[in-house]
Design an enzyme around this catalytic site. Structure first.
Site, PDB file in Angstrom:
ATOM      1  N   LYS A 151      -1.254 -13.367   0.305  1.00 16.25           N
ATOM      2  CA  LYS A 151      -2.015 -12.171  -0.059  1.00 16.25           C
ATOM      3  C   LYS A 151      -2.640 -12.369  -1.431  1.00 16.25           C
ATOM      4  O   LYS A 151      -1.940 -12.581  -2.414  1.00 16.25           O
ATOM      5  CB  LYS A 151      -1.096 -10.942  -0.060  1.00 16.25           C
ATOM      6  CG  LYS A 151      -1.794  -9.647  -0.469  1.00 16.25           C
ATOM      7  CD  LYS A 151      -0.941  -8.426  -0.152  1.00 16.25           C
ATOM      8  CE  LYS A 151      -1.614  -7.136  -0.600  1.00 16.25           C
ATOM      9  NZ  LYS A 151      -0.845  -5.934  -0.228  1.00 16.25           N
ATOM     10  N   ASP A 208       1.979   4.667   0.219  1.00 17.13           N
ATOM     11  CA  ASP A 208       0.873   4.335   1.124  1.00 17.13           C
ATOM     12  C   ASP A 208       1.488   4.009   2.480  1.00 17.13           C
ATOM     13  O   ASP A 208       1.108   3.065   3.152  1.00 17.13           O
ATOM     14  CB  ASP A 208       0.081   3.140   0.573  1.00 17.13           C
ATOM     15  CG  ASP A 208      -1.328   3.073   1.159  1.00 17.13           C
ATOM     16  OD1 ASP A 208      -1.777   4.059   1.776  1.00 17.13           O
ATOM     17  OD2 ASP A 208      -1.977   2.029   0.997  1.00 17.13           O
TER      18      ASP A 208
HETATM   19  P1  ADP Z   1      -3.874  -3.954   1.394  1.00 11.79           P
HETATM   20  O1  ADP Z   1      -3.104  -3.579   0.181  1.00 11.79           O
HETATM   21  O2  ADP Z   1      -5.173  -4.529   1.002  1.00 11.79           O
HETATM   22  O3  ADP Z   1      -3.946  -2.831   2.404  1.00 11.79           O
HETATM   23  P2  ADP Z   1      -1.881  -5.210   3.103  1.00 11.79           P
HETATM   24  O4  ADP Z   1      -0.687  -5.826   2.456  1.00 11.79           O
HETATM   25  O5  ADP Z   1      -1.677  -3.892   3.733  1.00 11.79           O
HETATM   26  O6  ADP Z   1      -3.081  -5.178   2.067  1.00 11.79           O
HETATM   27  O7  ADP Z   1      -2.429  -6.247   4.174  1.00 11.79           O
HETATM   28  C1  ADP Z   1      -3.631  -6.017   4.885  1.00 11.79           C
HETATM   29  C2  ADP Z   1      -3.464  -6.450   6.344  1.00 11.79           C
HETATM   30  O8  ADP Z   1      -3.113  -7.839   6.413  1.00 11.79           O
HETATM   31  C3  ADP Z   1      -2.321  -5.741   7.049  1.00 11.79           C
HETATM   32  O9  ADP Z   1      -2.742  -4.552   7.629  1.00 11.79           O
HETATM   33  C4  ADP Z   1      -1.885  -6.750   8.079  1.00 11.79           C
HETATM   34  O10 ADP Z   1      -2.709  -6.680   9.224  1.00 11.79           O
HETATM   35  C5  ADP Z   1      -2.150  -8.072   7.404  1.00 11.79           C
HETATM   36  N1  ADP Z   1      -0.900  -8.593   6.760  1.00 11.79           N
HETATM   37  C6  ADP Z   1      -0.472  -8.357   5.512  1.00 11.79           C
HETATM   38  N2  ADP Z   1       0.685  -8.983   5.246  1.00 11.79           N
HETATM   39  C7  ADP Z   1       1.000  -9.655   6.368  1.00 11.79           C
HETATM   40  C8  ADP Z   1       2.098 -10.516   6.738  1.00 11.79           C
HETATM   41  N3  ADP Z   1       3.090 -10.810   5.891  1.00 11.79           N
HETATM   42  N4  ADP Z   1       2.103 -11.028   7.993  1.00 11.79           N
HETATM   43  C9  ADP Z   1       1.100 -10.732   8.860  1.00 11.79           C
HETATM   44  N5  ADP Z   1       0.052  -9.953   8.575  1.00 11.79           N
HETATM   45  C10 ADP Z   1      -0.015  -9.404   7.349  1.00 11.79           C
HETATM   46 MG    MG Z   2      -2.411  -1.993   3.411  1.00 13.99          MG
END
Ligand code: ADP
Ligand code: MG
Length: 393
Positions: free
Chosen positions: A121, A226
Site C-alpha cells: 500500500k 472508516d
Molecule cells: P484506502 O485508504 O485508499 O481506501 P485501502 O487500504 O482501503 O485504501 O485499500 C484500497 C483497496 O485495496 C481495498 O478496498 C481492497 O480492495 C484493496 N486492498 C487493500 N489492502 C489489501 C490487502 N492486504 N489484500 C488485498 N486487497 C487489499
Molecule cells: Mg479504504
C-alpha cells in the site's frame, strides 16, 4: 497512476544517490535548489545535472523554476525510493499488478523470491482534495513540514503500527510485514471488499461478527472511523478481514462517540440495504415519527468498558511521536467530517500538488546538511548509500 517498475532496472547507483539527495533536501525545502542537490549528492565527477535530467525523463522528479532553479520528488520518485529500500532489505523482489485504488492510496501486488504474493500500500495523502484541505486548514500553510511526503509517511507508519498491534490482539487484519517511507507491506487478503458481495450464507452471523469487532475495538481504546463495506474484506468461506487504519482515533477523542456511532450506523445501513436485514429501529424509514428506537439492538458507546490509553501505548511503542500523531490527526480530521469513500472531492494529478510553505527562505543549507547526517545515522537501505563528502562536514 502508472508504476512502471521496469524503470528501476535502468536507474544507476548515481541516479538513486541524486534522488535521495532531493528527498533529503525536501526536509526543509519545498523545492530543492539544484545547487544544493549537487552538494548533497556529491557525485565524484560532477554529473548531477545529467542525472537530474534522466530522473526528470522518468518523471521521478518535478522541475520548478518559478522562484529559483530546483526540483522536488514526484510520488513516483518517492515510490521508487521506498521500493528500492524494501527490495534491498529482501522484503520482496518484484512488483505486480495494481489491485486497489483508494482515495489516498494505491495498492499493488508484490512477489517474494519464493513466489509468495503480498500487498503493497502506497499512501498518497493530499492526492485528492488538496486544494480544499489547504483552504480549510490554514495552519498547514505555515508549516513546511506539512508536505504530502511527511504526511504520507506518517499515515504509513501509523497504519503499520496499528496493523501489528491489532494482530497481536487477535483482530482479523492483514499481517503487517514491513514499512518504509509511505509504503506498507502486508499479507494479501484473499477475498473481496464487502461492497462487491451480493449474497451471504449467513448475513446475521457476519453482521454480528462485524458489530462485535467495532465493540471490541472500542474496548481496546480504538475507533476505526472508516468502518464500512469498502474496508471490510470477506472471502469465500465468509471469513472477515478489516483493512485501512490510518484514520483510527482513540476513544478519548472529543468526537469519539460520533465516530463510533457512525461506524455502527454504516454497518446497520449496509446490511439493511444489501441483505434486507430488518432492525426494529428501521421499521419505517420514511416516517421518522413512527420509528421506534430499540436501544438494545445497537451497542452504546457509553456502556462499553474502554481502555482509553491503549492507542497511545501502541503508538509510542512503535516510535510514533506525540507531535507526529498530532500532525497527522490535524490533517485527517477534516477528512473524517465527511464520509471518506464518497466521491465529492476534486481530483488532481500529481504534478498539480504543491504544498505551500513560506519557510523555505528561512532555512539555510547548512541545516539541510546536518539533517543529512542524522538521516544517515538513523536509516538503512538506499539512504545509507549516500555518504557525505568530507569537505561538507
Ligand atoms: P484506502 O485508504 O485508499 O481506501 P485501502 O487500504 O482501503 O485504501 O485499500 C484500497 C483497496 O485495496 C481495498 O478496498 C481492497 O480492495 C484493496 N486492498 C487493500 N489492502 C489489501 C490487502 N492486504 N489484500 C488485498 N486487497 C487489499
Ligand atoms: Mg479504504
Amino acid at each position: 497512476m502508472k508504476l512502471d517498475v521496469n524503470v528501476l532496472r535502468y536507474l544507476s547507483k548515481d541516479d538513486f544517490r541524486v534522488l535521495t539527495a532531493v528527498e533529503m533536501g525536501m526536509r526543509n525545502h519545498e523545492i530543492v535548489p539544484s545547487e544544493l542537490i549537487d552538494r548533497i549528492a556529491g557525485l565524484k565527477h560532477g554529473g548531477t545535472y545529467k542525472v537530474l535530467k534522466n530522473l526528470l525523463k522518468y518523471k521521478l522528479l518535478h522541475h520548478d523554476r518559478s522562484k529559483y532553479d530546483g526540483f522536488r520528488l514526484t510520488y513516483l520518485g518517492y515510490d521508487f525510493l521506498a521500493i528500492k529500500t524494501l527490495v534491498n532489505r529482501g522484503v520482496f523482489t518484484g512488483v505486480g499488478r495494481q489491485i486497489g485504488v483508494g482515495k489516498e492510496s494505491d495498492i499493488f501486488e508484490v512477489a517474494q523470491e519464493d513466489g509468495t504474493v503480498l500487498a503493497m500500500k502506497l499512501h498518497r495523502l493530499g492526492r485528492t482534495s488538496f486544494r480544499a484541505v489547504k483552504s480549510k486548514r490554514d495552519y498547514l500553510r505555515h508549516r513546511s513540514s506539512f508536505s504530502w511526503l511527511y504526511l504520507s509517511r506518517l499515515a504509513a507508519l501509523k497504519e503499520f503500527a496499528f496493523m501489528k498491534a491489532l494482530e497481536e490482539h487477535d483482530f482479523p487484519v492483514p499481517k503487517a510485514i514491513d514499512c518504509n517511507r509511505h509504503c506498507v507491506i502486508m499479507s494479501l487478503v484473499q477475498g473481496y471488499p464487502m461492497v462487491q458481495v451480493k449474497q451471504l450464507q449467513n448475513p446475521e452471523t457476519i453482521f454480528e461478527k462485524i458489530i462485535g469487532i467495532v465493540v471490541r475495538l472500542a474496548e481496546h481504546g480504538l475507533i476505526h472511523c472508516d468502518f464500512n463495506e469498502f474496508n471490510i474484506m470477506i472471502d469465500d468461506d465468509e471469513k472477515i478481514t478489516m483493512i485501512d487504519f490510518p484514520q483510527m482515533v482513540s476513544v478519548s477523542h472529543q468526537n469519539a462517540q460520533m465516530y463510533f456511532d457512525r461506524d455502527i450506523e454504516c454497518i446497520f445501513k449496509f446490511f439493511r440495504k444489501r441483505f434486507n436485514m430488518s432492525f426494529q429501529e428501521a421499521r419505517d424509514e420514511s416516517d421518522e415519527a413512527e420509528v421506534e428506537m430499540d436501544e438494545n439492538s445497537r451497542p452504546s458507546f457509553y456502556d462499553i468498558t474502554k481502555d482509553a490509553n491503549a492507542l497511545d501505548r501502541e503508538l509510542e511503542a512503535s516510535g510514533f511521536t506525540k507531535k507526529e500523531q498530532n500532525d497527522l490527526d490535524k490533517f485527517i480530521e477534516g477528512g473524517l467530517e465527511k464520509s471518506k469513500d464518497s466521491d465529492e472531492d476534486e481530483e488532481s494529478d500529481d504534478e498539480e500538488q504543491v504544498v505551500e510553505s513560506n519557510e523555505e527562505g528561512n532555512l539555510n543549507e547548512m541545516k539541510s546538511l546536518q539533517l543529512q547526517e542524522e538521516e544517515q545515522k538513523s536509516s538503512d537501505g538506499v539512504e545509507a548509500e549516500v555518504e557525505l563528502d568530507d569537505n561538507e562536514k
